[in-house]
Design a protein around this motif. Structure first.
Motif, PDB file in Angstrom:
ATOM      1  N   THR A 550       0.842  -1.189   0.000  1.00  0.00           N
ATOM      2  CA  THR A 550       0.000   0.000   0.000  1.00  0.00           C
ATOM      3  C   THR A 550       0.877   1.238   0.000  1.00  0.00           C
ATOM      4  OG1 THR A 550      -1.683  -1.145   1.329  1.00  0.00           O
ATOM      5  CG2 THR A 550      -1.845   1.250   1.190  1.00  0.00           C
ATOM      6  N   LEU A 551       0.616   2.148  -0.909  1.00  0.00           N
ATOM      7  CA  LEU A 551       1.213   3.479  -0.885  1.00  0.00           C
ATOM      8  C   LEU A 551       0.086   4.474  -0.682  1.00  0.00           C
ATOM      9  CD1 LEU A 551       3.720   3.304  -3.884  1.00  0.00           C
ATOM     10  CD2 LEU A 551       4.246   3.122  -1.448  1.00  0.00           C
ATOM     11  N   ILE A 552       0.257   5.405   0.247  1.00  0.00           N
ATOM     12  CA  ILE A 552      -0.798   6.376   0.524  1.00  0.00           C
ATOM     13  C   ILE A 552      -0.186   7.740   0.810  1.00  0.00           C
ATOM     14  CG2 ILE A 552      -0.893   5.675   2.957  1.00  0.00           C
ATOM     15  CD1 ILE A 552      -3.886   6.424   2.909  1.00  0.00           C
ATOM     16  N   ASP A 553      -0.786   8.747   0.225  1.00  0.00           N
ATOM     17  CA  ASP A 553      -0.403  10.134   0.464  1.00  0.00           C
ATOM     18  C   ASP A 553      -1.625  10.828   1.040  1.00  0.00           C
ATOM     19  OD1 ASP A 553       0.771  12.598   0.519  1.00  0.00           O
ATOM     20  OD2 ASP A 553       0.642  12.958  -1.645  1.00  0.00           O
ATOM     21  N   ALA A 554      -1.622  11.101   2.333  1.00  0.00           N
ATOM     22  CA  ALA A 554      -2.749  11.710   3.030  1.00  0.00           C
ATOM     23  C   ALA A 554      -2.312  13.065   3.571  1.00  0.00           C
ATOM     24  CB  ALA A 554      -3.217  10.810   4.174  1.00  0.00           C
ATOM     25  N   GLU A 555      -2.961  14.137   3.125  1.00  0.00           N
ATOM     26  CA  GLU A 555      -2.480  15.469   3.480  1.00  0.00           C
ATOM     27  C   GLU A 555      -3.614  16.467   3.641  1.00  0.00           C
ATOM     28  OE1 GLU A 555       0.124  16.315   0.211  1.00  0.00           O
ATOM     29  OE2 GLU A 555      -1.471  17.212  -0.982  1.00  0.00           O
ATOM     30  N   LYS A 575       1.161  16.269   6.289  1.00  0.00           N
ATOM     31  CA  LYS A 575       0.594  14.926   6.277  1.00  0.00           C
ATOM     32  C   LYS A 575      -0.364  14.731   7.454  1.00  0.00           C
ATOM     33  CE  LYS A 575       3.154  14.223   2.742  1.00  0.00           C
ATOM     34  NZ  LYS A 575       2.522  14.308   1.388  1.00  0.00           N
ATOM     35  N   ILE A 576      -1.446  14.009   7.194  1.00  0.00           N
ATOM     36  CA  ILE A 576      -2.385  13.669   8.259  1.00  0.00           C
ATOM     37  C   ILE A 576      -1.688  12.696   9.205  1.00  0.00           C
ATOM     38  CG2 ILE A 576      -4.627  12.651   8.792  1.00  0.00           C
ATOM     39  CD1 ILE A 576      -5.540  13.400   5.994  1.00  0.00           C
ATOM     40  N   PRO A 577      -1.684  12.967  10.512  1.00  0.00           N
ATOM     41  CA  PRO A 577      -0.921  12.125  11.443  1.00  0.00           C
ATOM     42  C   PRO A 577      -1.508  10.721  11.575  1.00  0.00           C
ATOM     43  CG  PRO A 577      -2.246  13.729  12.638  1.00  0.00           C
ATOM     44  CD  PRO A 577      -2.351  14.087  11.195  1.00  0.00           C
ATOM     45  N   GLY A 578      -0.618   9.795  11.958  1.00  0.00           N
ATOM     46  CA  GLY A 578      -1.027   8.429  12.244  1.00  0.00           C
ATOM     47  C   GLY A 578      -1.127   7.534  11.025  1.00  0.00           C
ATOM     48  N   ILE A 579      -0.817   8.049   9.824  1.00  0.00           N
ATOM     49  CA  ILE A 579      -0.975   7.271   8.597  1.00  0.00           C
ATOM     50  C   ILE A 579       0.398   7.034   7.978  1.00  0.00           C
ATOM     51  CG2 ILE A 579      -2.051   7.168   6.321  1.00  0.00           C
ATOM     52  CD1 ILE A 579      -4.120   9.184   7.317  1.00  0.00           C
ATOM     53  N   PRO A 580       0.923   5.804   7.994  1.00  0.00           N
ATOM     54  CA  PRO A 580       2.205   5.537   7.330  1.00  0.00           C
ATOM     55  C   PRO A 580       2.069   5.778   5.826  1.00  0.00           C
ATOM     56  CG  PRO A 580       1.520   3.689   8.721  1.00  0.00           C
ATOM     57  CD  PRO A 580       0.347   4.597   8.609  1.00  0.00           C
ATOM     58  N   ASN A 581       3.130   6.307   5.197  1.00  0.00           N
ATOM     59  CA  ASN A 581       3.015   6.562   3.757  1.00  0.00           C
ATOM     60  C   ASN A 581       3.190   5.300   2.916  1.00  0.00           C
ATOM     61  OD1 ASN A 581       5.762   6.102   3.860  1.00  0.00           O
ATOM     62  ND2 ASN A 581       6.346   8.235   3.535  1.00  0.00           N
ATOM     63  N   GLY A 582       3.416   4.186   3.561  1.00  0.00           N
ATOM     64  CA  GLY A 582       3.482   2.923   2.844  1.00  0.00           C
ATOM     65  C   GLY A 582       3.518   1.752   3.805  1.00  0.00           C
ATOM     66  N   MET A 583       2.938   0.635   3.404  1.00  0.00           N
ATOM     67  CA  MET A 583       2.992  -0.606   4.172  1.00  0.00           C
ATOM     68  C   MET A 583       3.159  -1.753   3.190  1.00  0.00           C
ATOM     69  SD  MET A 583       2.547  -0.047   7.536  1.00  0.00           S
ATOM     70  CE  MET A 583       1.884  -1.546   8.263  1.00  0.00           C
ATOM     71  N   PHE A 613       8.507  -7.553   6.247  1.00  0.00           N
ATOM     72  CA  PHE A 613       7.541  -6.480   6.436  1.00  0.00           C
ATOM     73  C   PHE A 613       8.250  -5.134   6.393  1.00  0.00           C
ATOM     74  CE2 PHE A 613       9.004  -7.755  10.641  1.00  0.00           C
ATOM     75  CZ  PHE A 613       9.290  -6.549  11.279  1.00  0.00           C
ATOM     76  N   ALA A 614       7.546  -4.121   5.978  1.00  0.00           N
ATOM     77  CA  ALA A 614       8.123  -2.777   5.884  1.00  0.00           C
ATOM     78  C   ALA A 614       7.014  -1.746   6.027  1.00  0.00           C
ATOM     79  CB  ALA A 614       8.851  -2.589   4.555  1.00  0.00           C
ATOM     80  N   ALA A 615       7.377  -0.596   6.551  1.00  0.00           N
ATOM     81  CA  ALA A 615       6.421   0.505   6.702  1.00  0.00           C
ATOM     82  C   ALA A 615       7.153   1.819   6.505  1.00  0.00           C
ATOM     83  CB  ALA A 615       5.744   0.477   8.076  1.00  0.00           C
ATOM     84  N   GLY A 616       6.429   2.808   6.009  1.00  0.00           N
ATOM     85  CA  GLY A 616       6.998   4.131   5.800  1.00  0.00           C
ATOM     86  C   GLY A 616       6.865   5.000   7.031  1.00  0.00           C
ATOM     87  N   GLU A 617       7.313   6.215   6.917  1.00  0.00           N
ATOM     88  CA  GLU A 617       7.280   7.153   8.038  1.00  0.00           C
ATOM     89  C   GLU A 617       5.859   7.605   8.315  1.00  0.00           C
ATOM     90  OE1 GLU A 617       8.085  11.315   5.630  1.00  0.00           O
ATOM     91  OE2 GLU A 617       9.801  10.241   6.473  1.00  0.00           O
ATOM     92  N   LEU A 618       5.628   8.052   9.539  1.00  0.00           N
ATOM     93  CA  LEU A 618       4.339   8.633   9.900  1.00  0.00           C
ATOM     94  C   LEU A 618       4.550   9.705  10.944  1.00  0.00           C
ATOM     95  CD1 LEU A 618       2.227   6.328  12.237  1.00  0.00           C
ATOM     96  CD2 LEU A 618       4.639   5.963  11.854  1.00  0.00           C
ATOM     97  N   HIS A 619       3.590  10.597  11.037  1.00  0.00           N
ATOM     98  CA  HIS A 619       3.695  11.743  11.941  1.00  0.00           C
ATOM     99  C   HIS A 619       2.751  11.570  13.125  1.00  0.00           C
ATOM    100  CE1 HIS A 619       6.138  14.313   9.248  1.00  0.00           C
ATOM    101  NE2 HIS A 619       5.514  13.656   8.295  1.00  0.00           N
TER     102      HIS A 619
END
Length: 695
Positions: A550-555, A575-583, A613-619
């Motif tokens: 999953t790739l997601i850009d939430a802003e 970026k909307i907090p709590g949402i990783p930019n990728g999983m 497993f891998a995950a992107g950054e989140l705020h």
């Protein structure tokens, strides 16, 4: 996480997709009911939907947390906080990410009965995974037909009783003095079927002050009156006598001493919940069907959130629903219809007070009677336009009422109404599917959704004063998606979906301190856009490959400021907090028996699984301060199981090692908190033994 990771993975999986047909069970065998409320293969469902079957649930771990299985579904982020006092952090396409406890923005339904109350707040811990036959996850526009806070829908289904009696016992033991036991009896006698399951769980926890004990019973009694009429009665009891809360850490502490607790007051939560419900299915003429549900329950929740303070609730809830489905011809086209009505109500006494040595005193600081209620009507139709095209349309009219009244009981306590508010919305859904080939479907959907604030989110104003904040608005959203489902051969499958969601009045955290959190609405809009991919391939008889990404850009679309213990500035594009930019999750499985099964449809022999497993950054905050940002990570898990039949008993031995490289990373963040980081455990292990006897 760089997008090149996904491109590389896609190239790799297509490199393995050129396979010959293998004489084994096909990947077409999954049956779902979520998208159109009628049984059909997920491949034929005109939506982004995945089904996780019993085999995967059982082989994923000790079946304590839904995150064990949900991490295999694209678009879903199921983070284990390592904090059983606050439940998992589950979001779908970014909806639900802001929750500090429980599940919000995502609807959970167990055996047709809501595990989400009318205000949109639910629990995942009360689902009994040890007796669950499958989990279905519906994402995207079609989820909006399930009402308020349906950023996605998670449905679980208890297994059916077998033709012959079964007695199952299993136990797990692992790191941090973790124990898990389960006993289950299932049988069918004449027209009656029974599944009775009792499980226990106890752990000292990875972090200090995270000890937990949980006990759960789940029972399903089925009465098959005849071929037309079936009645299910489902009873569930959940008892958590204690779950200590280690609280969040600062970024520096989380990296230096992740096992540390920021909870000097030994905060803990106590939960007791009991529920019973019944679902009736009656076929009128082989084409038309009536489905009805009726349920009720009680939940007691006490949280000692400071050395001298506690909050709690005593909630009674109940509801009913009825739907009628049929098939007919409209304009000469085959059309399947369904219309329905749902009514759900929750009343609770919400209190807060002082405590001494972890026990309540007679002094109250809050005493209110609260109500959440919904009354919904919905209609849905799917039409086969011709051999190549089909269409789906529907709408749901939702009315949600929230209110609070003061009960007195302490000096200066308010008595009488503190406020009430009603939210009304009629949300349409429209979809079109192109059946390009027998093995390829292409679809596009649109839906409009609504997410009301929860009672908990209305508990405080921006200064954290006790109140009922009727100024909070419901968030509204427009959902668009396009996707493809392709079966290159009978042993491989590819699902791809792109989505775009535009929301207004996004509910965001205004301020949080001392266990209190206030919320407000974003004055500008938000967007969530992304790409989801799921791929399965058995490229040789003894080996399977699975990949979800999953790739997601939430802003936030617009910049704004708001005042909360000082002025906070949110810039456009934050970026909307709590949402990783990728999983991402990929696994390679090997079976010593070429995935051969016994007559009970369980894989025999040795099964080895290597998982990446891998995950992107989140705020952690909508201001996107670096000090509240969690970096991306990746790691490996390994599982080994061996199953054999001895007379009438199937024995299964398990072992698993998680985070093989002992990676330090943030498992989750508490959105809006001043110390938001909840570290994930380092290398840890679990062993288990299951014995299933059949008579």
């Amino acid at each position: 996480m760089k997008k090149t990771y996904l491109a590389t993975a896609v190239a790799a999986l297509f490199a393995t997709s050129i396979t010959s047909a293998i004489a084994a069970d096909t990947l077409l065998d999954d049956v779902v009911v979520s998208s159109s409320r009628s049984e059909q293969r997920s491949f034929d469902a005109p939506a982004s939907i995945q089904s996780v079957n019993r085999e995967v649930i059982q082989d994923s771990g000790p079946q304590v947390n839904m995150s064990e299985a949900l991490n295999k579904v694209p678009g879903v982020v199921a983070l284990n906080r390592q904090n059983y006092a606050q439940d998992l952090q589950i979001s779908i396409r970014g909806f639900g990410a802001r929750t500090a406890f429980g599940v919000r923005g995502v609807r959970i339904i167990a055996d047709g009965i809501p595990a989400t109350i009318p205000d949109g707040q639910g629990q995942s811990s009360t689902v009994s995974l040890t007796s669950t036959d499958r989990i279905e996850v519906l994402r995207g526009p079609l989820a909006q037909l399930y009402g308020n806070s349906a950023g996605g829908v998670i449905q679980t289904f208890t297994r059916e009783a077998p033709e012959k009696p079964e007695l199952m016992a299993q136990g797990h033991f692992g790191s941090y003095d973790t124990y898990r036991t389960d006993w289950q009896y299932a049988d069918k006698i004449g027209q009656f079927g029974l599944v009775a399951d009792y499980s226990t769980f106890k752990t000292d926890g990875f972090r200090q002050n995270s000890q937990t004990e949980r006990n759960q019973f789940n029972g399903k009694l089925t009465y098959q009156h005849n071929d037309q009429t079936k009645i299910d009665v489902i009873a569930n009891i959940f008892d958590m006598p204690y779950a200590y809360d280690p609280a969040g850490l600062s970024q520096a502490d989380a990296m230096a001493t992740p096992e540390k607790s920021n909870n000097t007051a030994r905060q803990r939560k106590i939960i007791k919940q009991s529920q019973i419900g019944t679902v009736l299915t009656h076929s009128l003429d082989g084409v038309s069907k009536i489905t009805a549900r009726l349920y009720g329950g009680n939940r007691e929740n006490t949280h000692y959130n400071a050395a001298t303070a506690w909050v709690g609730l005593d909630r009674d809830y109940y509801g009913l629903g009825i739907s009628y489905s049929t098939k007919s011809k409209v304009l000469g086209k085959e059309t399947a219809w369904i219309v329905g009505f749902d009514f759900d109500k929750s009343t609770e006494v919400n209190q807060a007070g002082s405590s001494t040595n972890g026990e309540k005193t007679s002094t109250l600081t809050r005493n209110e009677d609260r109500l959440a209620q919904n009354r919904d009507f919905y209609a849905q139709a799917s039409m086969q336009l011709n051999e190549k095209w089909s269409m789906l349309g529907g709408a749901r009219s939702t009315e949600v009422k929230l209110s609070s009244s003061g009960l007195g009981g302490y000096t200066g306590a308010p008595i009488g109404s503190l406020g009430d508010v009603s939210f009304n919305a009629t949300n349409p859904v429209l979809g079109l599917t192109f059946h390009a080939q027998d093995n390829m479907n292409i679809y596009a959907n649109y839906g409009r959704g609504v997410e009301t604030p929860t009672l908990a989110e209305m508990s405080y104003d921006s200064s954290l004063n006790n109140t009922f904040n009727t100024n909070l608005k419901a968030s509204k959203s427009d959902h668009y998606e396009a996707g493809m489902k392709w079966l290159p051969n009978n042993r491989s499958r590819l699902d791809v979906a792109a989505f775009y969601v535009k929301s207004s009045d996004e509910i965001i955290t205004a301020t949080s301190s001392s266990g209190k959190t206030a919320f407000t609405n974003s004055p500008g809009g938000t967007t969530r856009k992304g790409l989801e991919l799921a791929y399965q391939n058995q490229f040789v008889p003894a080996m399977k490959f699975n990949f979800t990404g999953t790739l997601i850009d939430a802003e936030f679309n617009d910049g704004f400021t708001y005042s909360s213990f000082g002025t906070k500035t949110v810039s456009a594009g934050n970026k909307i907090p709590g949402i990783p930019n990728g999983m991402m999750l990929s696994s390679l499985q090997w079976s010593s028996t070429d995935f051969n099964r016994n007559k009970y449809r369980q894989i025999l022999g040795t099964l080895a699984t290597l998982e990446w497993f891998a995950a992107g950054e989140l705020h952690g905050r909508d201001t996107n301060d670096q000090i509240y940002k969690a970096g991306g990570y990746s790691g490996y898990n390994f599982r080994l199981a061996h199953r054999l039949d001895v007379n009438r008993i199937t024995w299964t031995a398990y072992t698993q090692a998680n985070n093989l490289t002992d990676k330090k990373y943030m498992g989750s963040v508490i959105v809006g908190n001043s110390t938001p980081f909840e570290p994930a455990p380092g290398r840890n292990w679990m062993v288990g033994l299951n014995a299933t006897a059949r008579f």
